[in-house]
Design an enzyme around this catalytic site. Sequence first.
Site, PDB file in Angstrom:
ATOM      1  N   GLY A  60      34.363  32.308  45.204  1.00  0.00           N
ATOM      2  CA  GLY A  60      34.833  31.786  43.920  1.00  0.00           C
ATOM      3  C   GLY A  60      35.022  32.879  42.886  1.00  0.00           C
ATOM      4  O   GLY A  60      34.711  32.707  41.712  1.00  0.00           O
ATOM      5  N   ILE A 110      25.264  35.311  45.047  1.00  0.00           N
ATOM      6  CA  ILE A 110      26.072  36.530  45.221  1.00  0.00           C
ATOM      7  C   ILE A 110      27.133  36.506  44.125  1.00  0.00           C
ATOM      8  O   ILE A 110      27.967  35.596  44.083  1.00  0.00           O
ATOM      9  CB  ILE A 110      26.763  36.550  46.604  1.00  0.00           C
ATOM     10  CG1 ILE A 110      25.723  36.383  47.716  1.00  0.00           C
ATOM     11  CG2 ILE A 110      27.583  37.814  46.797  1.00  0.00           C
ATOM     12  CD1 ILE A 110      26.315  36.055  49.073  1.00  0.00           C
ATOM     13  N   VAL A 144      35.002  42.659  37.471  1.00  0.00           N
ATOM     14  CA  VAL A 144      35.974  43.527  36.794  1.00  0.00           C
ATOM     15  C   VAL A 144      37.362  43.059  37.237  1.00  0.00           C
ATOM     16  O   VAL A 144      37.483  42.057  37.924  1.00  0.00           O
ATOM     17  CB  VAL A 144      35.771  45.020  37.136  1.00  0.00           C
ATOM     18  CG1 VAL A 144      34.575  45.599  36.424  1.00  0.00           C
ATOM     19  CG2 VAL A 144      35.669  45.222  38.639  1.00  0.00           C
ATOM     20  N   LYS A 156      50.220  43.112  27.510  1.00  0.00           N
ATOM     21  CA  LYS A 156      50.258  44.485  28.036  1.00  0.00           C
ATOM     22  C   LYS A 156      51.714  44.890  28.279  1.00  0.00           C
ATOM     23  O   LYS A 156      52.429  44.209  29.016  1.00  0.00           O
ATOM     24  CB  LYS A 156      49.462  44.524  29.352  1.00  0.00           C
ATOM     25  CG  LYS A 156      49.528  45.829  30.106  1.00  0.00           C
ATOM     26  CD  LYS A 156      48.649  45.766  31.354  1.00  0.00           C
ATOM     27  CE  LYS A 156      48.833  46.978  32.235  1.00  0.00           C
ATOM     28  NZ  LYS A 156      48.095  46.872  33.503  1.00  0.00           N
ATOM     29  N   PRO A 164      56.062  52.158  31.437  1.00  0.00           N
ATOM     30  CA  PRO A 164      56.333  50.844  30.837  1.00  0.00           C
ATOM     31  C   PRO A 164      56.715  49.791  31.874  1.00  0.00           C
ATOM     32  O   PRO A 164      57.193  50.123  32.958  1.00  0.00           O
ATOM     33  CB  PRO A 164      57.542  51.140  29.941  1.00  0.00           C
ATOM     34  CG  PRO A 164      58.254  52.262  30.622  1.00  0.00           C
ATOM     35  CD  PRO A 164      57.235  53.047  31.403  1.00  0.00           C
ATOM     36  N   LEU A 191      39.848  40.901  47.614  1.00  0.00           N
ATOM     37  CA  LEU A 191      39.177  42.114  48.098  1.00  0.00           C
ATOM     38  C   LEU A 191      38.875  42.043  49.587  1.00  0.00           C
ATOM     39  O   LEU A 191      38.746  43.071  50.244  1.00  0.00           O
ATOM     40  CB  LEU A 191      37.888  42.346  47.298  1.00  0.00           C
ATOM     41  CG  LEU A 191      38.105  42.583  45.790  1.00  0.00           C
ATOM     42  CD1 LEU A 191      36.770  42.669  45.057  1.00  0.00           C
ATOM     43  CD2 LEU A 191      38.919  43.852  45.541  1.00  0.00           C
ATOM     44  N   THR A 240      47.088  46.384  40.306  1.00  0.00           N
ATOM     45  CA  THR A 240      47.979  45.644  41.201  1.00  0.00           C
ATOM     46  C   THR A 240      47.279  44.589  42.062  1.00  0.00           C
ATOM     47  O   THR A 240      47.943  43.871  42.808  1.00  0.00           O
ATOM     48  CB  THR A 240      48.676  46.639  42.157  1.00  0.00           C
ATOM     49  OG1 THR A 240      47.691  47.562  42.638  1.00  0.00           O
ATOM     50  CG2 THR A 240      49.773  47.393  41.471  1.00  0.00           C
TER      51      THR A 240
HETATM   52  C1  LIG Z   1      36.578  49.024  39.393  1.00  0.00           C
HETATM   53  C2  LIG Z   1      37.582  47.951  39.662  1.00  0.00           C
HETATM   54  C3  LIG Z   1      38.584  47.700  38.738  1.00  0.00           C
HETATM   55  C4  LIG Z   1      39.547  46.719  38.996  1.00  0.00           C
HETATM   56  N1  LIG Z   1      40.563  46.533  38.108  1.00  0.00           N
HETATM   57  C5  LIG Z   1      41.547  45.653  38.408  1.00  0.00           C
HETATM   58  C6  LIG Z   1      42.635  45.435  37.514  1.00  0.00           C
HETATM   59  O1  LIG Z   1      42.725  46.028  36.438  1.00  0.00           O
HETATM   60  N2  LIG Z   1      43.584  44.533  37.873  1.00  0.00           N
HETATM   61  C7  LIG Z   1      43.527  43.833  39.044  1.00  0.00           C
HETATM   62  O2  LIG Z   1      44.430  43.047  39.340  1.00  0.00           O
HETATM   63  N3  LIG Z   1      42.473  43.992  39.867  1.00  0.00           N
HETATM   64  C8  LIG Z   1      41.501  44.869  39.594  1.00  0.00           C
HETATM   65  N4  LIG Z   1      40.451  45.011  40.441  1.00  0.00           N
HETATM   66  C9  LIG Z   1      40.364  44.130  41.610  1.00  0.00           C
HETATM   67  C10 LIG Z   1      39.853  42.765  41.166  1.00  0.00           C
HETATM   68  O3  LIG Z   1      38.596  42.903  40.553  1.00  0.00           O
HETATM   69  C11 LIG Z   1      39.746  41.821  42.354  1.00  0.00           C
HETATM   70  O4  LIG Z   1      40.924  41.873  43.103  1.00  0.00           O
HETATM   71  C12 LIG Z   1      39.560  40.400  41.875  1.00  0.00           C
HETATM   72  O5  LIG Z   1      38.481  40.302  40.998  1.00  0.00           O
HETATM   73  C13 LIG Z   1      39.355  39.457  43.039  1.00  0.00           C
HETATM   74  O6  LIG Z   1      38.098  39.661  43.640  1.00  0.00           O
HETATM   75  P1  LIG Z   1      37.676  38.648  44.783  1.00  0.00           P
HETATM   76  O7  LIG Z   1      37.747  37.287  44.242  1.00  0.00           O
HETATM   77  O8  LIG Z   1      38.460  38.967  45.987  1.00  0.00           O
HETATM   78  O9  LIG Z   1      36.168  39.066  45.111  1.00  0.00           O
HETATM   79  P2  LIG Z   1      34.819  38.831  44.288  1.00  0.00           P
HETATM   80  O10 LIG Z   1      35.031  38.818  42.831  1.00  0.00           O
HETATM   81  O11 LIG Z   1      33.864  39.838  44.833  1.00  0.00           O
HETATM   82  O12 LIG Z   1      34.343  37.374  44.710  1.00  0.00           O
HETATM   83  C14 LIG Z   1      33.720  37.122  45.942  1.00  0.00           C
HETATM   84  C15 LIG Z   1      33.229  35.685  45.954  1.00  0.00           C
HETATM   85  O13 LIG Z   1      32.739  35.387  47.248  1.00  0.00           O
HETATM   86  C16 LIG Z   1      31.500  34.726  47.137  1.00  0.00           C
HETATM   87  N5  LIG Z   1      30.718  34.972  48.345  1.00  0.00           N
HETATM   88  C17 LIG Z   1      30.449  36.158  48.939  1.00  0.00           C
HETATM   89  N6  LIG Z   1      29.681  35.960  50.022  1.00  0.00           N
HETATM   90  C18 LIG Z   1      29.470  34.625  50.109  1.00  0.00           C
HETATM   91  C19 LIG Z   1      28.738  33.799  51.001  1.00  0.00           C
HETATM   92  N7  LIG Z   1      28.064  34.320  52.023  1.00  0.00           N
HETATM   93  N8  LIG Z   1      28.725  32.477  50.782  1.00  0.00           N
HETATM   94  C20 LIG Z   1      29.395  31.922  49.750  1.00  0.00           C
HETATM   95  N9  LIG Z   1      30.108  32.658  48.881  1.00  0.00           N
HETATM   96  C21 LIG Z   1      30.134  33.990  49.053  1.00  0.00           C
HETATM   97  C22 LIG Z   1      30.866  35.303  45.888  1.00  0.00           C
HETATM   98  O14 LIG Z   1      29.876  34.436  45.373  1.00  0.00           O
HETATM   99  C23 LIG Z   1      32.096  35.387  44.985  1.00  0.00           C
HETATM  100  O15 LIG Z   1      32.308  34.127  44.390  1.00  0.00           O
HETATM  101  C24 LIG Z   1      39.470  45.961  40.194  1.00  0.00           C
HETATM  102  C25 LIG Z   1      38.440  46.192  41.096  1.00  0.00           C
HETATM  103  C26 LIG Z   1      37.506  47.183  40.855  1.00  0.00           C
HETATM  104  C27 LIG Z   1      36.427  47.431  41.864  1.00  0.00           C
END
Ligand SMILES: Cc1cc2nc3c(=O)[nH]c(=O)nc-3n(C[C@H](O)[C@H](O)[C@H](O)COP(=O)(O)OP(=O)(O)OC[C@H]3O[C@@H](n4cnc5c(N)ncnc54)[C@H](O)[C@@H]3O)c2cc1C
Length: 503
Positions: free
Chosen positions: A14, A42, A47, A78, A98, A336, A347
């Site tokens: 989520g 978790i 970010v 932006k 830009p 991710l 991106t």
């Molecule tokens: C330093 C940094 C800067 C960034 N800046 C940008 C930016 O400027 N622009 C941009 O587009 N993207 C950026 N990103 C990428 C962006 O943060 C991610 O692409 C975005 O937040 C999506 O993350 P996610 O949902 O895939 O993973 P996460 O936010 O890690 O979510 C994972 C989810 O899985 C759940 N989960 C994990 N294991 C289990 C389990 N066993 N059981 C149940 N649930 C579980 C967790 O509870 C959580 O809800 C950045 C990333 C980093 C590291």
Amino acid sequence: MIYMIPQTILIVGGGTAGWMSANLLKKSWPTVKITLVESDSIGTIGVGEGSTPFLKQFFKRIGASEREWMPQCFATYKAGIEFSRWSEKPGFTHYFHPFFSQLDIKPAEPFFHNAKLQRQGIEADAHPDAYFVNAQMAKQCKAPLAKRRLNFDLDYGYHFDAGRLGLWLKDRAIADGVEHIIDDVTQVEVRDSGEIAAVIGAKSGRMAAELYVDCSGFKGLLIQQALSVPFKSYKQNLFNDAAVAIQTPLADEQDIPTRTLSTALTNGWAWEIPLTNRVGNGYVYSSEHISGEQAEVELRRHLGLADDTDISAKHLKMKVGRVEQHWAKNCLAVGLSQGFIEPLEATALMLVQFTLEKFVTAKQSLQQESLVRDNYNADINKMMEGIRDYIVTHYALNSRTDSDYWRRCREDIEVSDNLQALFQAWKSHEQFESELNKQASHLVYLRPSWYVIMAGMGNFPMDLLTPSQGQVAPVNLSKQYCIDLVEDLFPSHKAVLSQLAAG
Ligand SMILES: Cc1cc2nc3c(=O)[nH]c(=O)nc-3n(C[C@H](O)[C@H](O)[C@H](O)COP(=O)(O)OP(=O)(O)OC[C@H]3O[C@@H](n4cnc5c(N)ncnc54)[C@H](O)[C@@H]3O)c2cc1C
């Protein structure tokens, strides 16, 4: 046509990717039963606060107006990204990348002409900033919403609070009928055929669906751990693998810039993202070259916070690369879990969108599923490689001399054949345009972006000849055009944000 669409979908995770998936899939297939399971122990990555213009299409697609979501997420507009100190070449220590629109056609043409001259060794006004409307937009802290009606769309992105955006998307998806379960997935059942049969929740037990969407973050609980889809690292192309983030207050009277600022530091770069209530900052660095502790000290110094211990920092690890297949068997990896390039051009959410939208289209194809899936995976991989190459360009063209890190980025970084060909073509005068055309189907970034980065980094011959009369296109006309246009056509960013917040 309907037969390939799954009737039940289970999303694991989520974070922003999970809730974007829930919203987009529900909008695309309203009758499909969609469940999202997320852990409350978790956390999300917390970010990811900048976007490309694609995000505008996402909100349009789910039917949300800026008035609905922006104030709730402390969002700002932006116009692009300002790069500072990536180059030490005189006159090129700053440049602006830009987002482009039709407004740029007239003022930017002299830039392409002058950049070509300077590539050929003739001195011309080839710094990009004067020629693009959005560079001026950011300088004047204006919002990219024209006061008069234009007969075309203006491209712009957003900055937002990642946590608040997640909550907003969650409420929206639940209101649309997505089922929400809080639980830890402890196990994944895989059939002999390699398909996922079910995921097991610590409290909920066995949860089964036709399609599983892995949004579990870097670990890739389903795609990488359960299905063992190989991961292709980009470590040889991009050295950064960690970040430290710090939030700072926004001064009351401060104008809110319409840009992300990316400043090169000794072993990576720092972002500055202005929101309506605070500023997001962070240092993306290579842990091979600097420790987390040293990076935090350097970031604090950069922010003028050296003595302020009340403001906390968050340390993050980044796994840079991608899975070989984003759609494998009955599992789709989004966010991710499918990979990450690095946040330099913000991106990641664009990739989330692209992954989902292409998947919806692919699922409605009448072709054989295995063929559709192979083409789909090839397309996503091509997109990731395209983004990676543009990001690699920032590092490969740097001219900093202050650390081994920057020297290694210049000399040791692995550059793809496509990118190498573009670098060669830029140097060989006539061939740059034809190389861009040749690579058109692989490039994610288009012609103006390539010109802006190559010229903005000062990637020109050292010794320049004096131009003959009339050879150089006058920069001042474009510059004044952009200044006047922005002054006349666009309102103050701060005023627009206040109006949005007032409802
Ligand atoms: C330093 C940094 C800067 C960034 N800046 C940008 C930016 O400027 N622009 C941009 O587009 N993207 C950026 N990103 C990428 C962006 O943060 C991610 O692409 C975005 O937040 C999506 O993350 P996610 O949902 O895939 O993973 P996460 O936010 O890690 O979510 C994972 C989810 O899985 C759940 N989960 C994990 N294991 C289990 C389990 N066993 N059981 C149940 N649930 C579980 C967790 O509870 C959580 O809800 C950045 C990333 C980093 C590291």
